[in-house]
Scaffold this active site. Structure first.
Site, short mmCIF file in Angstrom:
data_model
loop_
_atom_site.label_atom_id
_atom_site.label_comp_id
_atom_site.label_asym_id
_atom_site.label_seq_id
_atom_site.Cartn_x
_atom_site.Cartn_y
_atom_site.Cartn_z
CB THR A 66 6.43 0.22 11.08
OG1 THR A 66 6.38 -0.06 9.67
CG2 THR A 66 7.85 0.43 11.53
CD GLU A 112 1.09 -1.30 20.33
OE1 GLU A 112 0.54 -0.18 20.37
OE2 GLU A 112 1.58 -1.77 19.30
NE ARG A 118 -2.99 -0.86 14.40
CZ ARG A 118 -2.59 0.37 14.01
NH1 ARG A 118 -1.32 0.61 13.75
NH2 ARG A 118 -3.46 1.35 13.90
N GLY A 145 0.85 -1.19 0.00
CA GLY A 145 0.00 0.00 0.00
C GLY A 145 0.89 1.24 0.00
CB ILE A 182 3.06 2.63 4.71
CG1 ILE A 182 2.17 3.74 5.29
CG2 ILE A 182 4.32 2.47 5.58
CD1 ILE A 182 1.59 3.46 6.67
CG HIS A 232 1.97 2.06 17.93
ND1 HIS A 232 0.93 1.17 17.96
CD2 HIS A 232 1.85 2.71 16.74
CE1 HIS A 232 0.21 1.28 16.86
NE2 HIS A 232 0.75 2.22 16.10
C1 DGY Z 1 -2.06 4.55 12.73
O1 DGY Z 1 -2.45 5.70 12.52
O2 DGY Z 1 -2.78 3.58 12.57
C2 DGY Z 1 -0.65 4.38 13.17
O3 DGY Z 1 -0.42 3.13 13.72
C3 DGY Z 1 -0.24 5.48 14.14
O4 DGY Z 1 1.14 5.45 14.25
#
Ligand code: DGY
Length: 322
Positions: free
Chosen positions: A233, A264, A235, A157, A159, A283
């Site tokens: 990074t 978390e 989830r 996606g 990111i 996070h």
């Molecule tokens: C989100 O916005 O889902 C991210 O995990 C925040 O860092």
């Protein structure tokens, strides 16, 4: 006037605009709002502006018959029961786009730190261990090369694509697995079965859903290239943390950079904590001043649109409008 509850004070000034359009209450205490606190404060409200730490499930929704919209200051919406919200016709706002580069930067920071043992080296210096008897030598803090290595991106996606652009700057070969085919120049799309054994570095950038929960389980981790570095990074819940710790123990995985966890804040008995070559972050993928401000503005803009009876500009369940 509609009542709207905001579960945390937000950066920027946009909340003041919202305060003029509704009866606003904001949870101002430090720390997390408990589920019972959320239930208590949300009772009687038509709108909720929340964070990714606030869970909205079916049971909560059943007790909130007056709720008309939810806006989360996050791109991920796995903390919200989207199916239940959509059944109720409740639009869910989120914040796509604005955190793409910031999160990709974090992925790369963790990748480099894990590969080159930066956090471990920092602890070494700080703790006074850098002495004449433990000084520079040919094998002193040697790590893994990033330049020229192969990076496998799970989830291509926005990111994932931003991570691929950074990798290109490091002269990396980039593979990616994505559920649907996307043509991205310089990226070779492969199956997950092919990506894992070929990649020196694996970056997880896929959203958490029923389909991706435990995507990297013990069986898949066992197929990773020996000596690989794993970065997550996206989830917690996508990577089996115990299986990753075991793979670090037995030397299959060289290092990891992890920003997100199944639970978390991280429990102090989490097995990843015992590994010196795991770089841990709490996070912070989107945590820059500008990005957090933009996310807050978007969350408030989604709420403002819902209050005005208009479609949210960034809605995670647009089906509610059809
Ligand atoms: C989100 O916005 O889902 C991210 O995990 C925040 O860092």
């Amino acid at each position: 006037m509609s009542k709207v509850f905001v579960t945390h004070s937000l950066p920027g000034e946009r909340l003041q605009v919202l305060a003029q359009r509704c009866e606003l209450s904001v949870w101002e205490q430090p720390g997390l709002l408990s589920p019972s606190g959320l239930r208590q404060h949300l009772t009687g409200c038509e709108g909720l502006v929340c964070l990714l730490t606030d869970r909205v499930d079916r049971a909560l929704l059943e007790d909130m018959p007056q709720l008309r919209f939810v806006s989360s200051m996050s791109v991920g919406v796995d903390h919200l029961d989207i199916a239940a919200l959509t059944e109720r016709g409740i639009p869910v706002g989120h914040t796509p786009g604005v955190l793409v580069d910031t999160t990709a930067d974090t992925a790369f920071a963790l990748l480099l730190a894990a590969a080159r043992r930066v956090a471990e080296a920092d602890r070494f210096v700080r703790h006074g261990q850098w002495r004449d008897d433990k000084a520079w030598s040919p094998d002193f803090f040697v790590g893994k090369d990033v330049s020229g290595a192969t990076l496998g991106i799970i989830g291509l996606g926005a990111i994932g694509q931003a991570v691929a652009r950074r990798a290109a700057g490091f002269g990396m070969r980039v593979l990616a697995w994505n559920r649907s085919a996307i043509q991205v120049p310089g990226v070779e799309q492969v199956s997950l079965e092919e990506l894992l054994p070929r990649s020196d570095f694996v970056s997880v950038n896929v959203a958490l859903s029923n389909d991706t929960r435990m995507l990297l389980d013990a069986d898949r981790i066992a197929t990773m290239k020996p000596g690989a570095v794993l970065v997550n990074t996206a989830r917690g819940g996508i990577v089996d943390e115990q299986a990753l710790a075991d793979a670090l123990d037995n030397g299959l995985i060289y290092a990891a950079g992890i920003d997100v966890f199944e639970r978390e804040p991280l429990a102090m008995d989490n097995p990843l904590l015992r590994h010196p070559r795991v770089v841990l972050a709490p996070h912070i993928g989107s945590a820059t001043i500008d990005t957090r401000r933009r996310m807050a503005d978007m969350a408030v803009d989604n709420a403002l649109a819902a209050l005005a009876g208009e479609p949210m500009p960034h809605c995670a369940n647009p089906a509610v409008y059809s």
